[in-house]
Scaffold this active site. Sequence first.
Site, mmCIF file in Angstrom:
data_model
loop_
_atom_site.group_PDB
_atom_site.id
_atom_site.type_symbol
_atom_site.label_atom_id
_atom_site.label_comp_id
_atom_site.label_asym_id
_atom_site.label_seq_id
_atom_site.Cartn_x
_atom_site.Cartn_y
_atom_site.Cartn_z
ATOM 1 N N SER A 1 46.253 26.669 64.210
ATOM 2 C CA SER A 1 46.511 28.016 63.670
ATOM 3 C C SER A 1 46.043 28.173 62.256
ATOM 4 O O SER A 1 47.135 28.116 61.218
ATOM 5 C CB SER A 1 48.153 28.538 64.163
ATOM 6 O OG SER A 1 49.248 27.755 63.522
ATOM 7 N N GLY B 1 45.864 16.219 64.025
ATOM 8 C CA GLY B 1 46.480 14.830 64.059
ATOM 9 C C GLY B 1 47.579 14.828 63.042
ATOM 10 O O GLY B 1 48.080 13.689 62.681
ATOM 11 N N ASP C 1 29.104 60.269 41.062
ATOM 12 C CA ASP C 1 27.854 59.749 41.217
ATOM 13 C C ASP C 1 27.777 58.339 41.657
ATOM 14 O O ASP C 1 28.628 57.376 41.118
ATOM 15 C CB ASP C 1 27.422 59.397 39.662
ATOM 16 C CG ASP C 1 26.150 58.636 39.369
ATOM 17 O OD1 ASP C 1 25.226 58.972 40.388
ATOM 18 O OD2 ASP C 1 26.104 58.131 38.344
ATOM 19 N N SER D 1 21.326 58.528 36.982
ATOM 20 C CA SER D 1 22.412 58.776 35.880
ATOM 21 C C SER D 1 21.502 59.844 34.992
ATOM 22 O O SER D 1 21.974 60.446 34.061
ATOM 23 C CB SER D 1 22.582 57.627 35.367
ATOM 24 O OG SER D 1 23.352 56.934 36.226
ATOM 25 N N GLY E 1 21.273 57.487 46.110
ATOM 26 C CA GLY E 1 19.810 57.046 45.922
ATOM 27 C C GLY E 1 19.702 55.605 45.691
ATOM 28 O O GLY E 1 20.588 55.256 45.348
#
Length: 598
Positions: free
Chosen positions: A507, A436, A77, A18, A11
């Site tokens: 890469s 570069g 829970d 709880s 919920g």
Amino acid sequence: MKSMLRFMTSGSVDDGKSTLIGRLLRDSGALPEDRIGDVTDLALIADGLEAEREQGITIDVAHLSFATSRRRFLLADAPGHEQYTRNMATGASNADAAIVLVDAFKGLLPQTRRHAYIARLLGIRTFCLAVNKMDLVGFDRDRFEAIAAELAAFLARIGGGALTAIPVSALHGDNVVERSTDTPWHEGPTLLDYLETVEVAPQGSHIRFRMPVQHVIRDGSFRAYAGTIAAGQVKPGDDVAILPSNRHARIERIVAMGGDLEVAEAPQSVALTFTDPIDCSRGDMIADPEHPPHIADQFEATLIWMGDAPLLPGRQYLLKIGTQTVPATVQKPKHKISVDTLEQLATKTLELNEIGTANVWTARPIVFESYEANRPLGGFILIDRLSGNTVAAGLIHFALYRAENVHAQALTVTAERRAALMGQAPKLLWFTGLSGAGKSTIANLVETKLHALGRHTFLMDGDNVRLGLNRDLGFTAADRVENIRRAGEAARLMTDAGLIVLAAFISPFRAERDMVRAMMGGGRFVEIFIDTPLEEAERRDAKGLYARARAGEIANFTGIASPYEPPERPEIRIDTLATSAGTAADLIVRYLEDRDAG
């Protein structure tokens, strides 16, 4: 022996999960007496993490085991905050029923629907709607029935399921364990009555025998194959298939903790022995030979994305399904789902907590069932190869047609024979570094020197490849992943032809460089890091790319708007501030000659 019910609570945040669990445990007598006097806040019974106590929310999945006189329970829970939806999916994956909690004043919220949708996706078909805080709306029957009708309609749209609605007040205990006098109109059960009596279909009991091998037990001449039965049953004398090799065997004994069994069924954990020696190891599947599960390397699946970083289509992740772990790539999603409207939306990726459908390719065939047919054999997780974090939960739909009908063709002339004819050891020299840095310059010099030595070579330059093979790709992270995947596949084919391939690509991501390394196998991959500081690469900037990137004219430029992940353990590192291009080329050629001589 008491039956076991595995259920979860879900919920939205602050709906009172709880508190409801604390009330259920205390009033049902499941909470030890020595703890009752210590607990003034019912919510603290379930909230175990210190951070949860400080923030007043549930973060982790709290697993609680308890029992009443009629049944044993295992409760998960689940957290209510959207950012912890991944934790909720973990709780739902092993549950047979779900309690969906709704605040009577707020009604169904987007997170309520998200949780119900994920629970239904993960195989839960039995739902209990607990409409909490009924005291705040004066125990209004119309309000309760409107919320129940809304959730029932939502469940019907996502595939249906058995739904029982109960009006409760967790704070005051109404209809949790004892029936409330404030809801005389409610003729259904209390929450505890529901949990003690609800029936759920056992998972996998109707399916043919399947058992993933978790461990091989060896003791002298004794050899047994241990695992948890995922479906069906098995008896001594049964014929079985060992997948994916499809070798056949006959069961001799079923060994368990209390002694040999005459029959075993899901979900028992046992060890099987065969009448004859046979090759079987962890990751294999022992199954009914007449009705085997699927074996394929491509399938469609639903993904619940749990990673903080988005899905990168084409990136290689580790896929873990049962006892099998294999490298896998996810293709561009076919769509993602709007949990609010259930629309299928176009997308190129999946972000945290998003749900979508995509094709998945694995590096080798795996054994599986559809998730709908068998949860243990149809559910998987994806793991980031570098961090080790789980980034997605997946639910397999079906094998792709081409996966079951396209097979590798055995060739008479092997890669080894082609290499022997050329008189060289095929290699992929992978030059990586910033734009570069000097990758192409050094790679060109290396090829020139190798050519002079009579070596058969081919140079793949990143720019040249993008002018042809990869001209359809841009520079997004996903496109960069695909750029390297295609380049790696092309390089692998050329090394199979016996060539020494030189590949000069920025890469930028370690994951993709590691993917190409794994693709090559057999020590044929040599990573060469052309190490040039960013300021030096910018100073060189012969193409003017850095200046344009700084001006915002080029998006996703490596080193400026997109990261470069330097190699951690390259075979060769060239410091271009201290080494000339010619000297670097000599070093690389000498490295190859030394390896070939060794």
